[in-house]
Design a protein around this motif. Sequence first.
Motif, PDB file in Angstrom:
ATOM      1  N   GLU A  22      -7.643  -9.086 -10.729  1.00 52.81           N
ATOM      2  CA  GLU A  22      -7.513  -7.777 -11.386  1.00 52.81           C
ATOM      3  C   GLU A  22      -6.597  -6.856 -10.589  1.00 52.81           C
ATOM      4  O   GLU A  22      -5.768  -6.143 -11.151  1.00 52.81           O
ATOM      5  CB  GLU A  22      -8.887  -7.133 -11.587  1.00 52.81           C
ATOM      6  CG  GLU A  22      -8.844  -5.814 -12.330  1.00 52.81           C
ATOM      7  CD  GLU A  22      -8.334  -5.910 -13.766  1.00 52.81           C
ATOM      8  OE1 GLU A  22      -7.979  -4.852 -14.320  1.00 52.81           O
ATOM      9  OE2 GLU A  22      -8.279  -7.017 -14.335  1.00 52.81           O
ATOM     10  N   VAL A  23      -6.727  -6.878  -9.267  1.00 47.35           N
ATOM     11  CA  VAL A  23      -5.843  -6.059  -8.425  1.00 47.35           C
ATOM     12  C   VAL A  23      -4.404  -6.555  -8.565  1.00 47.35           C
ATOM     13  O   VAL A  23      -3.470  -5.749  -8.705  1.00 47.35           O
ATOM     14  CB  VAL A  23      -6.299  -6.080  -6.953  1.00 47.35           C
ATOM     15  CG1 VAL A  23      -5.286  -5.374  -6.068  1.00 47.35           C
ATOM     16  CG2 VAL A  23      -7.675  -5.444  -6.809  1.00 47.35           C
ATOM     17  N   ALA A  24      -4.201  -7.865  -8.579  1.00 48.66           N
ATOM     18  CA  ALA A  24      -2.858  -8.427  -8.725  1.00 48.66           C
ATOM     19  C   ALA A  24      -2.229  -8.012 -10.053  1.00 48.66           C
ATOM     20  O   ALA A  24      -1.030  -7.715 -10.113  1.00 48.66           O
ATOM     21  CB  ALA A  24      -2.906  -9.948  -8.606  1.00 48.66           C
ATOM     22  N   ARG A  25      -3.024  -7.979 -11.114  1.00 50.69           N
ATOM     23  CA  ARG A  25      -2.528  -7.550 -12.421  1.00 50.69           C
ATOM     24  C   ARG A  25      -2.024  -6.111 -12.353  1.00 50.69           C
ATOM     25  O   ARG A  25      -0.948  -5.772 -12.865  1.00 50.69           O
ATOM     26  CB  ARG A  25      -3.628  -7.686 -13.473  1.00 50.69           C
ATOM     27  CG  ARG A  25      -3.173  -7.316 -14.885  1.00 50.69           C
ATOM     28  CD  ARG A  25      -4.345  -7.156 -15.837  1.00 50.69           C
ATOM     29  NE  ARG A  25      -5.209  -6.028 -15.495  1.00 50.69           N
ATOM     30  CZ  ARG A  25      -4.902  -4.734 -15.693  1.00 50.69           C
ATOM     31  NH1 ARG A  25      -3.737  -4.378 -16.183  1.00 50.69           N
ATOM     32  NH2 ARG A  25      -5.769  -3.789 -15.367  1.00 50.69           N
ATOM     33  N   ILE A  26      -2.796  -5.246 -11.698  1.00 56.08           N
ATOM     34  CA  ILE A  26      -2.411  -3.836 -11.569  1.00 56.08           C
ATOM     35  C   ILE A  26      -1.147  -3.697 -10.728  1.00 56.08           C
ATOM     36  O   ILE A  26      -0.251  -2.916 -11.061  1.00 56.08           O
ATOM     37  CB  ILE A  26      -3.582  -3.014 -10.994  1.00 56.08           C
ATOM     38  CG1 ILE A  26      -4.728  -2.981 -12.010  1.00 56.08           C
ATOM     39  CG2 ILE A  26      -3.142  -1.610 -10.610  1.00 56.08           C
ATOM     40  CD1 ILE A  26      -6.037  -2.429 -11.476  1.00 56.08           C
ATOM     41  N   MET A  32       6.699  -2.232  -8.845  1.00 59.80           N
ATOM     42  CA  MET A  32       7.382  -1.827  -7.609  1.00 59.80           C
ATOM     43  C   MET A  32       7.705  -3.065  -6.782  1.00 59.80           C
ATOM     44  O   MET A  32       6.801  -3.819  -6.416  1.00 59.80           O
ATOM     45  CB  MET A  32       6.507  -0.867  -6.825  1.00 59.80           C
ATOM     46  CG  MET A  32       6.353   0.442  -7.546  1.00 59.80           C
ATOM     47  SD  MET A  32       5.434   1.616  -6.590  1.00 59.80           S
ATOM     48  CE  MET A  32       4.801   2.634  -7.910  1.00 59.80           C
ATOM     49  N   PRO A  33       8.974  -3.277  -6.464  1.00 61.76           N
ATOM     50  CA  PRO A  33       9.337  -4.491  -5.732  1.00 61.76           C
ATOM     51  C   PRO A  33       8.813  -4.515  -4.301  1.00 61.76           C
ATOM     52  O   PRO A  33       8.442  -5.568  -3.801  1.00 61.76           O
ATOM     53  CB  PRO A  33      10.869  -4.498  -5.762  1.00 61.76           C
ATOM     54  CG  PRO A  33      11.268  -3.103  -6.070  1.00 61.76           C
ATOM     55  CD  PRO A  33      10.135  -2.476  -6.834  1.00 61.76           C
ATOM     56  N   ILE A  34       8.781  -3.351  -3.651  1.00 55.46           N
ATOM     57  CA  ILE A  34       8.306  -3.270  -2.267  1.00 55.46           C
ATOM     58  C   ILE A  34       7.404  -2.053  -2.151  1.00 55.46           C
ATOM     59  O   ILE A  34       7.710  -0.987  -2.687  1.00 55.46           O
ATOM     60  CB  ILE A  34       9.470  -3.131  -1.270  1.00 55.46           C
ATOM     61  CG1 ILE A  34      10.336  -4.387  -1.294  1.00 55.46           C
ATOM     62  CG2 ILE A  34       8.955  -2.881   0.147  1.00 55.46           C
ATOM     63  CD1 ILE A  34      11.591  -4.274  -0.460  1.00 55.46           C
ATOM     64  N   GLY A  35       6.278  -2.219  -1.456  1.00 60.15           N
ATOM     65  CA  GLY A  35       5.387  -1.082  -1.285  1.00 60.15           C
ATOM     66  C   GLY A  35       4.085  -1.470  -0.621  1.00 60.15           C
ATOM     67  O   GLY A  35       4.009  -2.448   0.119  1.00 60.15           O
ATOM     68  N   THR A 108       4.613  -8.387  -5.966  1.00 60.34           N
ATOM     69  CA  THR A 108       3.287  -8.995  -5.874  1.00 60.34           C
ATOM     70  C   THR A 108       2.678  -8.726  -4.498  1.00 60.34           C
ATOM     71  O   THR A 108       3.389  -8.422  -3.547  1.00 60.34           O
ATOM     72  CB  THR A 108       3.332 -10.528  -6.093  1.00 60.34           C
ATOM     73  OG1 THR A 108       4.119 -11.116  -5.060  1.00 60.34           O
ATOM     74  CG2 THR A 108       3.908 -10.876  -7.453  1.00 60.34           C
ATOM     75  N   MET A 109       1.364  -8.868  -4.415  1.00 57.30           N
ATOM     76  CA  MET A 109       0.703  -8.693  -3.127  1.00 57.30           C
ATOM     77  C   MET A 109       1.077  -9.827  -2.181  1.00 57.30           C
ATOM     78  O   MET A 109       1.160 -10.982  -2.594  1.00 57.30           O
ATOM     79  CB  MET A 109      -0.820  -8.663  -3.303  1.00 57.30           C
ATOM     80  CG  MET A 109      -1.324  -7.425  -3.989  1.00 57.30           C
ATOM     81  SD  MET A 109      -3.128  -7.339  -3.967  1.00 57.30           S
ATOM     82  CE  MET A 109      -3.563  -8.740  -5.003  1.00 57.30           C
TER      83      MET A 109
END
Length: 137
Positions: A22-26, A32-35, A108-109
């Motif tokens: 769910e966190v990955a979906r958000i 955002m490419p980097i953050g 992505t994370m």
Amino acid sequence: MAYQQSFDVHSRGRGSIEITAEVARIVRAAGMPIGLANIFVQHTSCSVVLTENADPSVRRDLETLAARWAPDGDAAYHHDSEGDDDMAAHGRNILAGSSVSVPVGSGTMLLGTWQGIYLWEHRTLAHRRRVVVTVVG
């Protein structure tokens, strides 16, 4: 630039619930490419943790450790208005934390191979918990 979304997690009582997907979906929706993604739970008797996701015995052993750190029903506790697990749950929250931050790259994370994000319920009864994900890039 920032993006924020929340979701509810329904626990069945004490234990961990994986919320990585769910966190990955958000995070993907944030675009955002980097953050940095911050995952925060709006409660004081559960936690958000980053731990191993391959072997469930790790999370069972974390419960054993938490019972040693903050045992239910300790006679020294003054705060027990919601039961024997009340103060213990607050203590476990202080020790495990209310949030984790994960770097974001390529949208992505950037979790390690064996890492997952979990809501860790410290109360013995079921609860509905609100998790807020903020992505800053």
